[in-house]
Design a protein around this motif. Sequence first.
Motif, PDB file in Angstrom:
ATOM      1  N   MET A  27       0.840  -1.207   0.000  1.00  0.00           N
ATOM      2  CA  MET A  27       0.000   0.000   0.000  1.00  0.00           C
ATOM      3  C   MET A  27       0.873   1.254   0.000  1.00  0.00           C
ATOM      4  SD  MET A  27      -2.911   0.887   2.779  1.00  0.00           S
ATOM      5  CE  MET A  27      -3.295   2.581   3.115  1.00  0.00           C
ATOM      6  N   ASP A  28       0.486   2.238  -0.807  1.00  0.00           N
ATOM      7  CA  ASP A  28       1.275   3.468  -0.912  1.00  0.00           C
ATOM      8  C   ASP A  28       1.016   4.383   0.270  1.00  0.00           C
ATOM      9  OD1 ASP A  28       2.773   3.079  -3.075  1.00  0.00           O
ATOM     10  OD2 ASP A  28       1.528   4.231  -4.483  1.00  0.00           O
ATOM     11  N   ILE A  29       2.039   4.655   1.024  1.00  0.00           N
ATOM     12  CA  ILE A  29       1.889   5.581   2.145  1.00  0.00           C
ATOM     13  C   ILE A  29       3.097   6.517   2.178  1.00  0.00           C
ATOM     14  CG2 ILE A  29       0.464   4.230   3.752  1.00  0.00           C
ATOM     15  CD1 ILE A  29       3.456   3.650   4.997  1.00  0.00           C
ATOM     16  N   LEU A  30       2.877   7.617   2.911  1.00  0.00           N
ATOM     17  CA  LEU A  30       3.974   8.554   3.133  1.00  0.00           C
ATOM     18  C   LEU A  30       4.347   8.447   4.612  1.00  0.00           C
ATOM     19  CD1 LEU A  30       5.548  11.262   2.315  1.00  0.00           C
ATOM     20  CD2 LEU A  30       3.583  12.421   3.332  1.00  0.00           C
ATOM     21  N   ILE A  31       5.643   8.409   4.893  1.00  0.00           N
ATOM     22  CA  ILE A  31       6.052   8.412   6.296  1.00  0.00           C
ATOM     23  C   ILE A  31       6.723   9.743   6.587  1.00  0.00           C
ATOM     24  CG2 ILE A  31       7.553   7.341   8.030  1.00  0.00           C
ATOM     25  CD1 ILE A  31       6.873   4.692   6.799  1.00  0.00           C
ATOM     26  N   ARG A  32       6.232  10.412   7.625  1.00  0.00           N
ATOM     27  CA  ARG A  32       6.805  11.705   7.981  1.00  0.00           C
ATOM     28  C   ARG A  32       6.685  11.946   9.475  1.00  0.00           C
ATOM     29  NH1 ARG A  32       2.708  14.779   9.548  1.00  0.00           N
ATOM     30  NH2 ARG A  32       0.759  14.899   8.367  1.00  0.00           N
ATOM     31  N   LYS A  33       7.416  12.953   9.911  1.00  0.00           N
ATOM     32  CA  LYS A  33       7.382  13.346  11.315  1.00  0.00           C
ATOM     33  C   LYS A  33       5.976  13.812  11.703  1.00  0.00           C
ATOM     34  CE  LYS A  33       9.215  16.965  14.162  1.00  0.00           C
ATOM     35  NZ  LYS A  33      10.013  18.174  14.274  1.00  0.00           N
ATOM     36  N   GLU A  34       5.592  13.487  12.914  1.00  0.00           N
ATOM     37  CA  GLU A  34       4.297  13.932  13.427  1.00  0.00           C
ATOM     38  C   GLU A  34       4.376  15.417  13.806  1.00  0.00           C
ATOM     39  OE1 GLU A  34       3.689  12.780  17.463  1.00  0.00           O
ATOM     40  OE2 GLU A  34       1.593  12.327  17.111  1.00  0.00           O
ATOM     41  N   LEU A  35       3.289  16.136  13.576  1.00  0.00           N
ATOM     42  CA  LEU A  35       3.243  17.548  13.967  1.00  0.00           C
ATOM     43  C   LEU A  35       2.516  17.687  15.311  1.00  0.00           C
ATOM     44  CD1 LEU A  35       2.041  18.928  10.499  1.00  0.00           C
ATOM     45  CD2 LEU A  35       4.405  18.754  11.338  1.00  0.00           C
ATOM     46  N   THR A  36       2.829  18.737  16.025  1.00  0.00           N
ATOM     47  CA  THR A  36       2.219  18.945  17.345  1.00  0.00           C
ATOM     48  C   THR A  36       0.693  18.889  17.278  1.00  0.00           C
ATOM     49  OG1 THR A  36       4.002  20.528  17.601  1.00  0.00           O
ATOM     50  CG2 THR A  36       2.427  20.406  19.396  1.00  0.00           C
ATOM     51  N   GLU A  37       0.139  19.501  16.257  1.00  0.00           N
ATOM     52  CA  GLU A  37      -1.326  19.562  16.175  1.00  0.00           C
ATOM     53  C   GLU A  37      -1.954  18.207  15.826  1.00  0.00           C
ATOM     54  OE1 GLU A  37       0.857  21.407  14.464  1.00  0.00           O
ATOM     55  OE2 GLU A  37       0.253  21.713  12.382  1.00  0.00           O
TER      56      GLU A  37
END
Length: 177
Positions: free
Chosen positions: A1-11
Motif C-alpha cells: 500500500m502506498d503511504i507517506l512516512i513523515r514526522k508527526e506535527l504537534t497539532e
Amino acid sequence: MDILIRKELTEEYYKTEKVVKKAFLNEEYSDKKEHQLVNRIRKLDAFIPELSLLAIDQDNEIVGHILLSKITIVNDDKTVESLALAPVSVIPEHQKKGIGSQLIHAALKKAKEIGYHSVIVLGHKDFYPKFGFKQARLWNIQAPFDVPDEVFMAIELTENSLKNVQGVVHYSNAFSE
Ligand SMILES: CC(C)(COP(=O)(O)OP(=O)(O)OC[C@H]1O[C@@H](n2cnc3c(N)ncnc32)[C@H](O)[C@@H]1OP(=O)(O)O)[C@@H](O)C(=O)NCCC(=O)NCCS
C-alpha cells in the motif's frame, strides 16, 4: 500500500493517539492503554519529536504511528543512552500490508541519522528479527522486569555499538505509570 512516512506535527497529537488506541483494540495481550503511554512519553525529556513518525495514506489520513524514546542501559556506574521502540501501531484495517515494517525501517534510519546507536524492543519474537533485532541477552542487556529472552531484543544502529555495553534497561517514568 502506498503511504507517506513523515514526522508527526504537534497539532496531530490527539489524532495520533486515537490511531494508537484503535490499533491495539483487537490485541489480546494489550492493556488497551498504549495511547496513554504515548501521551505520557510526550511530556517527558525522553520524547524526541523527530522519532515520532506517522504513516499517511493517500486520503491524507493517519493510518500508523511509531515512537522511539530515550532510555538508558545501566551497569553499576556506567550509563549508556539508547532508545525504546514502543509502541508501533497500524489501524486494524491496514495491518499486514507492510506499513508497520515501513515505519520501523524509517524510524531506525532516522534514529541513526540523528546520532543514536542502538534500539531496544519488547515485542513479537518473529517480527522484529526481520529488521535485525536480536535477543538483548546476547549483549547481556536485561529488562527491568521478568520477560522471556526471545521477546526482549536489541539492534545496533552503528557497528559494534553494543559491544562493550551491558546492564539493565531503565525506561522513562512514562512506562511505569
Ligand atoms: C504489529 C504491527 C505494528 C505490524 O504492522 P503491520 O503493518 O501489520 O506489519 P507488516 O504488514 O509490515 O508486517 C506484518 C506481517 O505482514 C506481512 N506483510 C508485509 N507486507 C505485506 C503485504 N503487502 N501483503 C501481505 N502481507 C504482508 C509481513 O511479512 C509480516 O508477516 P508476519 O506476520 O509473518 O510477521 C500491527 O499489526 C499493529 O499495529 N498491531 C497492533 C498493535 C501491536 O501489536 N503493536 C506491536 C507491539 S508494540
